[in-house]
Enzyme design. Sequence first.
Site, PDB file in Angstrom:
ATOM      1  CB  SER A 213     -45.505  55.334   5.058  1.00 28.87           C
ATOM      2  OG  SER A 213     -47.095  56.097   4.764  1.00 28.87           O
TER       3      SER A 213
ATOM      4  CG  ASP B 160     -52.246  52.416   8.939  1.00 28.27           C
ATOM      5  OD1 ASP B 160     -52.310  53.720   8.938  1.00 28.27           O
ATOM      6  OD2 ASP B 160     -51.267  52.204   8.270  1.00 28.27           O
TER       7      ASP B 160
ATOM      8  CG  HIS C  24     -49.280  55.299   9.060  1.00 28.26           C
ATOM      9  ND1 HIS C  24     -49.386  54.357   7.976  1.00 28.26           N
ATOM     10  CD2 HIS C  24     -48.548  56.043   8.809  1.00 28.26           C
ATOM     11  CE1 HIS C  24     -48.740  54.816   7.075  1.00 28.26           C
ATOM     12  NE2 HIS C  24     -48.319  55.827   7.508  1.00 28.26           N
TER      13      HIS C  24
END
Length: 245
Positions: free
Chosen positions: A100, A196, A226
């Site tokens: 991320s 996601d 995610h």
Amino acid sequence: MDDVERLHRPDGETLALKRVRGAGPTVLWIGGFRSDMEGTKALALDAAARERGWNYVRYDHFAHGQSSGDWRQATIGRWREDAVGLIDSLEGPVIPVGSSMGGWVALLATLARPDRVQGLVLVNPAQDFTERLMWPGLADHIRQAIVRDGEALIVEEGLGEYVLTRRMFEEARDWLLLDGAIEIAAPVHILQGRADDVVPWRHAAALVERLTGGDVRLDLIEGGDHRLSAPAELERLIDAVDRNR
């Protein structure tokens, strides 16, 4: 073997890190926004490192987890600088694994130390998220408060209660990547969940379009969210790291 080490930074702050000693390049876990080195993926790689004999380091960003720092002073540039400092503290080649926001930091650190990076593994990478994902997604009254007051309090399930500062958004503009070519010679392997809802898969596709100079592989994982922390997804992550070694 689980002892916390401390990397002392020039301004007196310290980064908390944990290390597995093995052979070959150092796999370096770079976590996401408001996550720490005790997350599922970081621990899965720790277990793989012990089992497979890797060198492995996981750490907490400035103002995260067991590292020091005032959250209001946290910026993308600071997190980048610390990642570069960590790479400088290690010997030999490095394989950053960025998740991320950690994907953005890993890309920036690779650009800063291209000769040190053997390969790059990114999990739902969130390059430029401040500008392209987070700011547009904030409620209008929150954006107004950040502009007017310099900060706003956010209460978010999973991330807890924290402050977003105008300084973070403004400073992040110095580190945006998607407006031009991203020249990285090392192979890049991206794992991206199709489901996601935090970092949409098209954000990874935009990154692939900008990466030049080396092999790029994008795995779109059907049904992946995610976190990408289901057992089969963790195996894919471990295999992706192993292939870069």
